[in-house]
Scaffold this active site. Structure first.
Site, PDB file in Angstrom:
ATOM      1  CB  VAL A  65     117.734  53.655  -1.229  1.00 21.69           C
ATOM      2  CG1 VAL A  65     118.845  54.589  -0.781  1.00 21.69           C
ATOM      3  CG2 VAL A  65     117.359  53.951  -2.678  1.00 21.69           C
ATOM      4  CB  CYS A  71     112.752  53.926  -4.335  1.00 23.03           C
ATOM      5  SG  CYS A  71     112.228  53.876  -6.042  1.00 23.03           S
TER       6      CYS A  71
END
Length: 523
Positions: A157, A153
């Site tokens: 991101v 993640c």
């Protein structure tokens, strides 16, 4: 709270000892700020009602136990299936510790996987420096022939560009120019572990074949490619090898982690073992065709095979149960020109014999089930072949087309009349269904034990026993070596299901002189 060296207790019954009971009781009183037992019981009973189910199914902003894992987990499993390949996750140390622990608990094997340990500074400035050091160190320390990079993640991101980072790593001399480093962007906040496997496989396809297609000719090597998808039953890889060899078919199983996930305890550590060779993957475009054993979970692999390799990627259903195994073998026979041998015909006959022997116990039994899209679809198909009734059918990460396909399969049999398909729902939804429309059994991974526990808490007559088939299986040992594909896999599933039914019968008829007339041994 000390153990006695010559009489070590496991966690049960150790935590039942007086000092542990006292300590946990004090923790509850002083730290947890928990509600009273009466209040907890009151709320529990309410969560078993139809009223609560209706509220539960309106839930939008919260997922509770979704029956899926994240993309990088699947990418790691895919990488493990290639010879001397090291899975490398561009992200934080904790993520990789989770992936290794997850697989370790399921396979009971050490799992090779590295991280470039992104921390706060990388989250602000980007993780390119981490990748420079990480790729150089991983190659020097672990001597792989290929490093397969995926992301977590954090990297997604902030928008880290794997293609650029890997290219810059080559320019800066951290890895040789010709050293293979396929990659896949695998953000955990979309998709699932099956998506991650597909993304990583397509990344390996792309890296090893995209720019090397000039001399490739469909059918030149006379082989059939088999792509397993996210597959954690090691017996399924082995049954594919066996069936192809018995047919005399030349084939390539593109991704095979069986050796590295099932190493012997003989004093030798095997960081790398077995796996599909890189040359075999490079040669894959020369095959007759590519068959996807989990077609719903491999859209990118299929598209690449069709567009770049120019393969038809002939449609098959997952080869589970009787009919779909028949169709798979007939497709292989048609593509290869090889007849289905007598050995497989006899194996099929034994499965039919087993189905005949057991159908009286399975007929009309109601099963709720959950898991990955292709596995659930195959299980629904086989349950209908057995005369069992799939009722609540749940797959969190499937799409509407899959839902229509399952409904089509249900409509093909009178035993599917009461089946309902749920996509995008989680195990807390399934828990509600098990209270308000009780099935006889639940089929799924280890997390279903909480549903069994909760239904039992309401009363023995409400209990829904769990039959453990799926991934992960943490609370039982060695089931990952079993088989669910082909006739052999159908035999295992059938044996597991019917014996669960008979075990339940024994459990319900143990009252001596009252109900024990149902024991097979005494009638």
């Amino acid at each position: 709270m000390s153990q006695i060296a010559d009489k070590i207790k496991p966690c049960y019954p150790l935590f039942g000892d007086a000092d542990y009971v006292e300590n946990l009781g004090n923790k509850r009183k002083t730290v947890e700020e928990a509600h009273s037992i009466d209040k907890i019981e009151e709320v529990f009973k309410w969560t078993t009602t139809q009223e609560y189910q209706e509220l539960n199914f309106k839930r939008e902003a919260l997922t509770i136990n979704p029956a899926k894992a994240c993309q990088p987990l699947g990418a790691v499993l895919c990488a493990l299936g290639f010879e001397k390949t090291l899975p490398y996750v561009h992200g934080s140390q904790g993520c990789v510790a989770y992936f290794r622990s997850y697989f370790n608990r399921h396979f009971k094997e050490p799992i090779a996987c590295v991280s470039d340990s992104m921390t706060e500074d990388a989250a602000v400035f980007g993780g390119q420096k981490n990748m420079f050091d990480g790729l150089e160190n991983a190659k020097a320390l672990y001597q792989p022939d290929m490093i397969a990079v995926s992301t977590t993640c954090m990297a997604e991101v902030i928008g880290d560009d794997l293609n650029a980072f890997i290219g810059n790593s080559r320019k800066e001399g951290h890895i040789p120019e010709n050293f293979p480093v396929p990659f896949a962007h695998t953000p955990s906040f979309v998709g699932s572990h099956t998506t991650g496997w597909d993304n990583m496989f397509e990344g390996i396809q792309r890296h090893l074949t995209l720019n090397y297609m000039d001399d490739k000719v469909v059918g030149k090597n006379g082989k059939i490619n088999l792509v397993p998808g996210f597959e954690t039953y090691l017996g399924n890889y082995r049954v594919m090898h066996r069936m192809m060899k018995e047919m005399g078919v030349d084939y390539s199983l593109l991704c095979d982690p069986t050796e590295v996930l099932d190493t012997p305890a003989d004093g030798e550590f095997r960081m790398y073992a077995g796996g599909t060779t890189l040359d075999e993957m490079r040669d894959a475009p020369n095959a007759i065709d590519t068959l996807l054993l989990q077609p719903w979970q491999l859209p990118k692999a299929k598209k690449f095979a069709q567009i770049t390799w120019k393969h038809e990627a002939s449609h098959i259903e997952i080869p589970m149960g009787l009919e779909w195994t028949d169709e798979f073998l007939m497709k292989v026979s048609a593509l290869s020109g090889k007849p289905i041998p007598e050995s497989l015909a006899k194996e099929r006959g034994r499965l039919v014999d087993m189905m005949t022997d057991s159908h009286t116990w399975l007929h009309g039994k109601k099963f709720a089930l959950y898991g990955d899209a292709d596995y659930v679809l195959g299980m629904v198909k086989f349950l209908l072949e057995l005369g069992a009734e799939p009722t609540h059918i749940l797959c969190n990460q499937a799409n509407k087309r899959w839902k229509k396909e399952v409904e089509k399969v249900l409509a093909s049999s009178p035993y599917g009349a009461n089946g309902t398909v749920y996509i995008g729902y989680d195990l807390w939804h399934l828990r509600s269904l098990c209270f308000t429309d009780k099935p006889d059994f639940l089929i799924g991974n280890s997390y279903g034990k909480f549903i069994q526990r909760d239904t039992l808490h309401k009363g023995k007559e409400f209990e829904v026993p769990l039959i453990r088939i799926g991934f992960p299986i943490f609370d039982r040992h060695h089931l990952h070596r079993m088989t669910t594909l082909g006739y052999e896999g159908a035999m295992y599933i059938l044996t597991t299901l019917v014996n669960a039914v008979l075990e339940r019968l024994d459990e319900e008829t143990r009252d001596m002189g009252v109900t024990d007339y149902n024991y097979d041994l005494v009638r």
